[in-house]
Design a protein around this motif. Structure first.
Motif, PDB file in Angstrom:
ATOM      1  N   UNK A 213      -3.716  10.979   9.356  1.00 33.73           N
ATOM      2  CA  UNK A 213      -3.655   9.611   9.871  1.00 33.73           C
ATOM      3  C   UNK A 213      -3.586   8.613   8.721  1.00 33.73           C
ATOM      4  N   UNK A 214      -4.371   8.827   7.690  1.00 30.47           N
ATOM      5  CA  UNK A 214      -4.345   7.950   6.510  1.00 30.47           C
ATOM      6  C   UNK A 214      -2.972   7.946   5.862  1.00 30.47           C
ATOM      7  N   UNK A 215      -2.349   9.102   5.766  1.00 23.00           N
ATOM      8  CA  UNK A 215      -1.010   9.171   5.190  1.00 23.00           C
ATOM      9  C   UNK A 215      -0.011   8.370   6.022  1.00 23.00           C
ATOM     10  N   UNK A 216      -0.123   8.483   7.339  1.00 15.80           N
ATOM     11  CA  UNK A 216       0.772   7.759   8.242  1.00 15.80           C
ATOM     12  C   UNK A 216       0.568   6.249   8.116  1.00 15.80           C
ATOM     13  N   UNK A 217      -0.686   5.801   8.095  1.00 14.61           N
ATOM     14  CA  UNK A 217      -0.942   4.362   7.993  1.00 14.61           C
ATOM     15  C   UNK A 217      -0.579   3.834   6.605  1.00 14.61           C
ATOM     16  N   UNK A 218      -0.781   4.628   5.574  1.00 10.39           N
ATOM     17  CA  UNK A 218      -0.406   4.206   4.225  1.00 10.39           C
ATOM     18  C   UNK A 218       1.102   4.025   4.099  1.00 10.39           C
ATOM     19  N   UNK A 219       1.861   4.927   4.709  1.00 14.33           N
ATOM     20  CA  UNK A 219       3.309   4.806   4.668  1.00 14.33           C
ATOM     21  C   UNK A 219       3.771   3.527   5.358  1.00 14.33           C
ATOM     22  N   UNK A 220       3.195   3.254   6.520  1.00 15.21           N
ATOM     23  CA  UNK A 220       3.554   2.032   7.248  1.00 15.21           C
ATOM     24  C   UNK A 220       3.138   0.798   6.451  1.00 15.21           C
ATOM     25  N   UNK A 221       1.943   0.827   5.855  1.00 12.60           N
ATOM     26  CA  UNK A 221       1.456  -0.293   5.056  1.00 12.60           C
ATOM     27  C   UNK A 221       2.429  -0.594   3.917  1.00 12.60           C
ATOM     28  N   UNK A 222       2.877   0.449   3.211  1.00 11.80           N
ATOM     29  CA  UNK A 222       3.768   0.253   2.066  1.00 11.80           C
ATOM     30  C   UNK A 222       5.098  -0.362   2.492  1.00 11.80           C
ATOM     31  N   UNK A 223       5.637   0.120   3.605  1.00  9.85           N
ATOM     32  CA  UNK A 223       6.920  -0.408   4.095  1.00  9.85           C
ATOM     33  C   UNK A 223       6.787  -1.877   4.481  1.00  9.85           C
ATOM     34  N   UNK A 224       5.728  -2.190   5.221  1.00  7.39           N
ATOM     35  CA  UNK A 224       5.542  -3.569   5.692  1.00  7.39           C
ATOM     36  C   UNK A 224       5.193  -4.498   4.536  1.00  7.39           C
ATOM     37  N   UNK A 225       4.336  -4.042   3.646  1.00  3.88           N
ATOM     38  CA  UNK A 225       3.941  -4.873   2.507  1.00  3.88           C
ATOM     39  C   UNK A 225       5.129  -5.177   1.610  1.00  3.88           C
ATOM     40  N   UNK A 226       5.997  -4.209   1.432  1.00  6.63           N
ATOM     41  CA  UNK A 226       7.175  -4.404   0.581  1.00  6.63           C
ATOM     42  C   UNK A 226       8.117  -5.459   1.147  1.00  6.63           C
ATOM     43  N   UNK A 227       8.151  -5.565   2.464  1.00  6.42           N
ATOM     44  CA  UNK A 227       9.032  -6.555   3.081  1.00  6.42           C
ATOM     45  C   UNK A 227       8.579  -7.976   2.780  1.00  6.42           C
ATOM     46  N   UNK A 228       7.267  -8.153   2.555  1.00  7.49           N
ATOM     47  CA  UNK A 228       6.728  -9.457   2.208  1.00  7.49           C
ATOM     48  C   UNK A 228       6.790 -10.493   3.303  1.00  7.49           C
ATOM     49  N   UNK A 229       7.031 -10.060   4.536  1.00 10.75           N
ATOM     50  CA  UNK A 229       7.232 -11.013   5.619  1.00 10.75           C
ATOM     51  C   UNK A 229       6.166 -10.931   6.708  1.00 10.75           C
ATOM     52  N   UNK A 230       5.243 -10.007   6.589  1.00 11.11           N
ATOM     53  CA  UNK A 230       4.282  -9.808   7.673  1.00 11.11           C
ATOM     54  C   UNK A 230       2.934 -10.434   7.364  1.00 11.11           C
ATOM     55  N   UNK A 231       2.201 -10.705   8.397  1.00  9.25           N
ATOM     56  CA  UNK A 231       0.908 -11.362   8.260  1.00  9.25           C
ATOM     57  C   UNK A 231      -0.146 -10.398   7.730  1.00  9.25           C
TER      58      UNK A 231
END
Length: 207
Positions: free
Chosen positions: A153-171
């Motif tokens: 689960x941590x791996x899955x959430x970390x992957x999503x976090x990295x993708x979203x954080x890289x976009x720089x557009x999310x809250x």
């Protein structure tokens, strides 16, 4: 599987948008149907069916659509032969150990957590997380199972976090929600003195 998702406010309505697709219709306690009488009936009628709740919570109860306790520590005998996952604040402190003392398995959270964000640009990440949880938590019966569940689960959430954080557009709210899902999760196994948690998990809140 019994799925319990009230929709009484904006946060729980977001939860429904993300997770409303899971479980067969006959086993869904959604919206106004997510109240104590229906929960107790479903749990009694299906004594070993996994239970998946996504709602508001506190140490001693899960709240229903009517804002009243729907499941409490006093109902622990109904959970003694099933795996239960509560995506809700605080239940790892009270309901979790109470269910474990009865021989059940309770996935709960230490402290507060965010709802499942339904932002259209990121909702697919949270749907994938819900699908992972639904698929995996019913089969966790040992410490090894629980540890593997949290690590994956941590791996899955970390992957999503990295993708979203890289976009720089999310809250920050979306990123905060992803961070807490694995880090605040506690898994109470039968008759355990302490829950299973990630090696890097946040400390249990004092208040």
């Amino acid at each position: 599987m019994i799925v319990f998702i009230p929709t009484q406010d904006e946060a729980t309505q977001d939860n429904m948008a993300v997770a409303g697709h899971i479980a067969l219709p006959a086993n869904r306690l959604h919206g106004p149907n997510a109240i104590r009488a229906n929960a107790i009936h479903a749990l009694t009628a299906a004594p070993i069916a996994p239970f998946f709740a996504i709602s508001h919570g506190n140490p001693d109860s899960l709240l229903g659509h009517d804002e009243e306790p729907a499941v409490t520590t006093g109902d622990r005998e109904l959970f003694g032969e099933r795996n239960s996952f509560a995506f809700a604040c605080h239940t790892a402190k009270g309901i979790g150990p109470s269910v474990a003392e009865q021989g059940g398995i309770w996935f709960g959270f230490a402290g507060p957590i965010n709802c499942l964000p339904a932002d259209p640009d990121t909702i697919h990440h949270f749907i994938s997380i819900v699908d992972f949880i639904e698929d995996r938590f019913p089969g966790c019966t040992t410490t090894a199972d629980a540890s593997a569940f949290i690590n994956d689960l941590k791996q899955l959430t970390d992957q999503a976090f990295a993708i979203i954080d890289e976009s720089g557009e999310q809250s920050f709210e979306v990123l905060h929600a992803l961070r807490d899902i694995a880090m605040r999760l506690r898994i109470w196994l039968p008759f355990a003195d302490n829950p299973v948690k990630h090696i890097e998990a946040f400390g249990d809140p004092v208040l």
